[in-house]
Design a protein around this motif. Structure first.
Motif, PDB file in Angstrom:
ATOM      1  N   SER A 259      18.023   3.440  50.513  1.00 26.10           N
ATOM      2  CA  SER A 259      17.656   3.608  51.909  1.00 26.10           C
ATOM      3  C   SER A 259      17.759   2.290  52.666  1.00 26.10           C
ATOM      4  N   VAL A 260      17.365   2.349  53.947  1.00 25.92           N
ATOM      5  CA  VAL A 260      17.333   1.176  54.818  1.00 25.92           C
ATOM      6  C   VAL A 260      16.020   0.426  54.597  1.00 25.92           C
ATOM      7  N   PRO A 261      16.044  -0.882  54.428  1.00 28.48           N
ATOM      8  CA  PRO A 261      14.800  -1.633  54.283  1.00 28.48           C
ATOM      9  C   PRO A 261      13.859  -1.382  55.460  1.00 28.48           C
ATOM     10  N   PRO A 262      12.566  -1.280  55.202  1.00 30.11           N
ATOM     11  CA  PRO A 262      11.615  -0.978  56.285  1.00 30.11           C
ATOM     12  C   PRO A 262      11.693  -1.937  57.467  1.00 30.11           C
ATOM     13  N   VAL A 263      11.933  -3.232  57.225  1.00 31.28           N
ATOM     14  CA  VAL A 263      11.976  -4.164  58.344  1.00 31.28           C
ATOM     15  C   VAL A 263      13.187  -3.891  59.241  1.00 31.28           C
ATOM     16  N   VAL A 264      14.273  -3.359  58.689  1.00 33.94           N
ATOM     17  CA  VAL A 264      15.423  -2.981  59.505  1.00 33.94           C
ATOM     18  C   VAL A 264      15.103  -1.710  60.297  1.00 33.94           C
ATOM     19  N   ARG A 265      14.313  -0.830  59.697  1.00 37.69           N
ATOM     20  CA  ARG A 265      13.859   0.358  60.445  1.00 37.69           C
ATOM     21  C   ARG A 265      13.061  -0.067  61.671  1.00 37.69           C
ATOM     22  N   THR A 266      12.242  -1.110  61.500  1.00 37.85           N
ATOM     23  CA  THR A 266      11.464  -1.608  62.635  1.00 37.85           C
ATOM     24  C   THR A 266      12.400  -2.030  63.766  1.00 37.85           C
ATOM     25  N   PHE A 267      13.444  -2.768  63.414  1.00 37.97           N
ATOM     26  CA  PHE A 267      14.402  -3.216  64.434  1.00 37.97           C
ATOM     27  C   PHE A 267      15.050  -2.030  65.134  1.00 37.97           C
ATOM     28  N   LEU A 268      15.524  -1.061  64.371  1.00 36.06           N
ATOM     29  CA  LEU A 268      16.228   0.079  64.962  1.00 36.06           C
ATOM     30  C   LEU A 268      15.311   0.923  65.836  1.00 36.06           C
ATOM     31  N   GLU A 269      14.064   1.034  65.438  1.00 33.39           N
ATOM     32  CA  GLU A 269      13.128   1.911  66.147  1.00 33.39           C
ATOM     33  C   GLU A 269      12.480   1.231  67.344  1.00 33.39           C
ATOM     34  N   SER A 270      12.359  -0.091  67.294  1.00 32.51           N
ATOM     35  CA  SER A 270      11.625  -0.796  68.349  1.00 32.51           C
ATOM     36  C   SER A 270      12.512  -1.215  69.515  1.00 32.51           C
ATOM     37  N   ASN A 271      13.813  -0.986  69.399  1.00 36.61           N
ATOM     38  CA  ASN A 271      14.734  -1.322  70.484  1.00 36.61           C
ATOM     39  C   ASN A 271      15.390  -0.062  71.029  1.00 36.61           C
ATOM     40  N   ASP A 272      15.651  -0.064  72.323  1.00 37.43           N
ATOM     41  CA  ASP A 272      16.347   1.067  72.941  1.00 37.43           C
ATOM     42  C   ASP A 272      17.849   0.892  72.704  1.00 37.43           C
ATOM     43  N   LEU A 273      18.369   1.670  71.768  1.00 38.82           N
ATOM     44  CA  LEU A 273      19.781   1.579  71.410  1.00 38.82           C
ATOM     45  C   LEU A 273      20.573   2.785  71.920  1.00 38.82           C
ATOM     46  N   SER A 274      20.033   3.468  72.895  1.00 40.68           N
ATOM     47  CA  SER A 274      20.692   4.653  73.451  1.00 40.68           C
ATOM     48  C   SER A 274      22.072   4.303  73.997  1.00 40.68           C
ATOM     49  N   ASP A 275      23.041   5.146  73.654  1.00 40.23           N
ATOM     50  CA  ASP A 275      24.423   5.029  74.129  1.00 40.23           C
ATOM     51  C   ASP A 275      25.130   3.773  73.630  1.00 40.23           C
ATOM     52  N   LYS A 276      24.528   3.057  72.704  1.00 37.70           N
ATOM     53  CA  LYS A 276      25.197   1.919  72.098  1.00 37.70           C
ATOM     54  C   LYS A 276      25.950   2.375  70.844  1.00 37.70           C
ATOM     55  N   THR A 277      26.971   1.634  70.479  1.00 37.20           N
ATOM     56  CA  THR A 277      27.689   1.898  69.240  1.00 37.20           C
ATOM     57  C   THR A 277      27.035   1.105  68.124  1.00 37.20           C
ATOM     58  N   ILE A 278      26.595   1.795  67.069  1.00 35.93           N
ATOM     59  CA  ILE A 278      25.955   1.162  65.925  1.00 35.93           C
ATOM     60  C   ILE A 278      26.918   1.238  64.744  1.00 35.93           C
ATOM     61  N   MET A 279      27.231   0.079  64.169  1.00 35.57           N
ATOM     62  CA  MET A 279      28.151   0.004  63.026  1.00 35.57           C
ATOM     63  C   MET A 279      27.383  -0.523  61.815  1.00 35.57           C
ATOM     64  N   PRO A 280      26.925   0.351  60.922  1.00 34.66           N
ATOM     65  CA  PRO A 280      26.141  -0.096  59.768  1.00 34.66           C
ATOM     66  C   PRO A 280      27.035  -0.716  58.683  1.00 34.66           C
ATOM     67  N   PHE A 281      26.549  -1.779  58.041  1.00 29.82           N
ATOM     68  CA  PHE A 281      27.207  -2.314  56.846  1.00 29.82           C
ATOM     69  C   PHE A 281      26.123  -2.764  55.876  1.00 29.82           C
ATOM     70  N   CYS A 282      26.437  -2.704  54.582  1.00 31.13           N
ATOM     71  CA  CYS A 282      25.394  -2.983  53.601  1.00 31.13           C
ATOM     72  C   CYS A 282      25.959  -3.653  52.363  1.00 31.13           C
ATOM     73  N   THR A 283      25.055  -4.212  51.574  1.00 31.21           N
ATOM     74  CA  THR A 283      25.340  -4.652  50.215  1.00 31.21           C
ATOM     75  C   THR A 283      24.450  -3.831  49.291  1.00 31.21           C
TER      76      THR A 283
END
Length: 327
Positions: A259-283
């Protein structure tokens, strides 16, 4: 070309899962379970000659039955100890105890070599099915593998919360600002983020937990598991003043508990990312990015979510950036 085909198929598969469309006559879904000598093909149970196994965190299986269900063939050369797999114009050659695989004559390195167990040849599943244009999903809870190929006509149902088309992404990126943000506990994800940054420029920022995660590996994964179970949102700092000015945000993270680390969830949830393009990458250590993509879609329901990148090679990174309009 293989990467592009896989990317499209992943988007289509996620669309099917999200909209409840069932697999039709011209599509295929194969399910296997670790330790079980049976598989299901479009819901019909069939016996296989040996059960799939996990070796070094990788899934291996006696591949003949699966490849034949995919319309391919398997030949065995006892002298060279090689398995030769063919489907249409694709050929895969794997050698027992060797981490080198030939894909249409091009050499690649495997993270787990084929082996012989009790007289049966076991091959790594992911490189095979993805090279043949299928998707593969791993369900850790039930220890099951799902191999799927979806009809092309299903692509019309993809909405923006599932994936963004290449045209939409390109339009969003034109003359717009791009930001790379990442969380990296050990530095591995940081290295990938900086490699991406060197190729596309733009701004880059690191998500830093206010309370650092333990340096000890076991303590860290135990804390991460507790946070995920508790749906925690750890506080963080980020050296970016205004997220709203960016139209494309590349989000990097290590896979924790599929899954996504909880601190990254905080970032995604606490910012208004509406209509933005999100490009996830991981290790990751072998689980891949697929388990985290649904989390990102849930956390960013009004964003354009592209396919994720879970490889760090220059070729994979450049293909991913190119496919999504960032050259």
């Amino acid at each position: 070309m293989i990467k592009k085909l896989i990317s499209l198929l992943i988007c289509l598969l996620l669309c099917v899962m999200g909209t409840g469309v069932f697999v039709g006559a011209d599509a295929i879904s194969i399910n296997l379970k670790i330790g079980s000598p049976y598989m299901t093909v479009n819901g019909v149970e069939k016996e296989i000659d040996a059960a799939p196994v996990i070796i070094n965190d990788r899934t291996l299986l006696p591949v003949r039955a699966v490849v034949e269900e995919m319309g391919g063939s398997v030949d065995w050369n006892g002298v060279t100890r090689q398995a030769v797999l063919n489907q249409e114009n694709k050929e895969i050659i794997l050698t027992i105890d060797s981490d080198i695989v030939l894909l249409n004559g091009e050499s690649q390195t495997l993270d787990t070599a084929p082996v012989i167990i009790s007289g049966r040849t076991f091959l790594p599943i992911r490189v095979i099915v993805e090279s043949f244009g299928y998707t593969v999903e791993w369900e850790d809870k039930d220890k099951t593998v799902t191999i799927t190929k979806i009809r092309e006509d299903m692509s019309s149902d993809v909405d923006k919360t599932t994936s963004a088309s290449a045209i939409d992404i390109a339009e969003n990126k034109e003359d717009k600002n791009t930001l790379i943000v990442y969380f990296s506990r050990t530095g591995t994800t940081k290295e990938l983020a900086e490699n991406i940054h060197s190729k596309i420029g733009g701004d880059i920022g690191e998500i830093i937990p206010v309370i650092p995660y333990p340096e000890d590996y076991n303590q860290c994964i135990e804390q991460a598991q507790r946070e995920i179970q508790d749906n925690a949102r750890p506080e963080y700092t980020l050296n970016i003043d205004d997220i709203s000015e960016y139209d494309t945000i590349l989000v990097g993270y290590p896979i924790w508990w599929s899954s996504v680390p909880p601190v990254v969830r905080t970032f995604l949830e606490s910012n208004d990312l509406s209509d933005k393009t999100i490009m996830p990458f991981c290790t990751h250590g072998g689980s891949g990015i697929s388990g985290s993509m649904n989390d990102i879609r849930e956390l960013c329901p009004n964003s354009y979510i592209t396919e994720g990148l879970d490889e760090s090679s220059d070729i994979a990174v450049e293909e991913w950036l190119s496919e999504n309009g960032l050259n």
